[in-house]
Design a protein around this motif. Structure first.
Motif: not given
Length: 357
Positions: A149-155, A62-68
């Protein structure tokens, strides 16, 4: 654990929603030999357990597209809340006439339209939907988790940032609630939930190990510790009014409550009959939350009719009329919503069948 959702986590949700129902109709009942009420005990975990389950089933992709993820949550929660608000607003005058709500105001058409429009913003609920204050807070909590979660995963160091995020959210939330700060949509309560969702997410990653630690004696011990803390500490946990017992105790008590729910769910899942029933209750937890006050008032209306009670203020008292029918309220608060939803689905299925003929 993927295949265990219906037999374990749905039962955890069932325990959560039954605890909510009990909290609303059995709050003041004292537990024998302890200076703790049933309401104080179930309020120590009954909302946060839903965030734990949401975190447990949150998928890493989900972290790739949290908006979905956020959009699906909004459509589901907002849509169902709007639908229920619309139905109860249209029924408002009928409920007033039947003395099933405390309000004596008869809505005009313009008032009904205004109420329905307000419900689009998730800011307005009819009296019998009072428990649904939780839904906007739940949506915001899950949305904040998805974004964080998304921000952390992209770090570059996701594990490090997940921990920092949990600490920051917990610190801000505990401060806001301990200071009794109140923000729109109970955002101060949503902040409390983000670390709980994280715990649910990481619990799933280690579930093969953690599941073995959930035992019957651990379930009893966790309940005993919660009761002991509540017995010795002034105050209680009541998230709708920013009560968190104590900043240092909120998360420990919450986690003990979640453990209690998981242990109880594990025991209930061992019997095929209890597993099937409580799994169904868990799956329909949204509808039980929305309709259990209606279940209470149906019991009140029947009791009043049988015993010739005509006092409108007594009959319409919210959330129930204090007739001492605690067990009846719990049963009706769970079974009446289940029956209504089951009947509605059968009617829809029959209508679809007729349309196809």
């Amino acid at each position: 654990m993927q295949g265990k959702r219906n037999s374990t986590m749905d039962i955890v949700k069932a325990i959560g929603i039954i605890s909510i129902v009990m909290g609303h109709c059995c709050y003041s009942i004292m537990i024998p030999a302890l200076n703790v009420s049933v309401g104080e005990f179930v309020y120590s975990y009954h909302l946060m357990v839903f965030f734990f389950v949401a975190g447990f089933f949150y998928k890493r992709e989900y972290h790739e597209h949290p908006e979905q993820y956020i959009g699906k949550r909004l459509l589901k929660l907002g849509g169902m809340l709007f639908l229920y608000n619309t139905v109860f607003t249209l029924l408002h005058n009928t409920l007033v006439s039947l003395k099933m709500i405390s309000s004596t105001e008869h809505y005009s058409i313009s008032k009904m339209i205004s109420c329905i429009v307000q419900s689009l913003l998730m800011k307005y609920t009819e009296e019998l939907l009072g428990a649904c204050w939780f839904l906007p807070m739940f949506f915001i909590g899950t949305a904040l988790f998805a974004i964080a979660f998304s921000k952390a995963e992209k770090s570059k160091k996701p594990e490090y940032w997940h921990k920092i995020i949990c600490i920051l959210f917990a610190a801000v939330a505990l401060y806001a609630n301990s200071r009794e700060l109140t923000w729109e949509y109970w955002i101060q309560t949503s902040l409390l939930a983000v670390p709980v969702m994280y715990i649910g997410y990481f619990a799933k990653q280690k579930w093969d190990v953690l599941d073995k630690t959930v035992t019957w004696y651990g379930t009893i011990l966790s309940a005993a510790v919660i009761l002991g803390i509540l017995n010795r500490m002034p105050g209680s946990i009541e998230l709708s009014v920013n009560q968190i017992l104590h900043p240092a105790l909120f998360y420990p008590v919450t986690l003990l409550g979640i453990y209690f729910c998981m242990g109880l769910a594990k025991m209930l899942s061992r019997n095929p009959y209890t597993e099937k029933f409580f799994s169904m209750v868990g799956k329909e937890s949204f509808h039980i939350m929305a309709l259990h006050f209606l279940g209470f008032k149906i019991v009140d209306r029947i009791y009043s009719a049988v015993y010739g009670i005509t006092d409108a203020e007594k009959i319409g008292k919210f959330p129930h009329s204090d007739y001492g029918l605690h067990i009846s309220y719990v049963i009706a608060g769970v079974l009446i919503p289940l029956c209504l939803i089951t009947l509605l689905r059968k009617v829809q299925k029959y209508g679809h069948f007729v349309k196809e003929m």
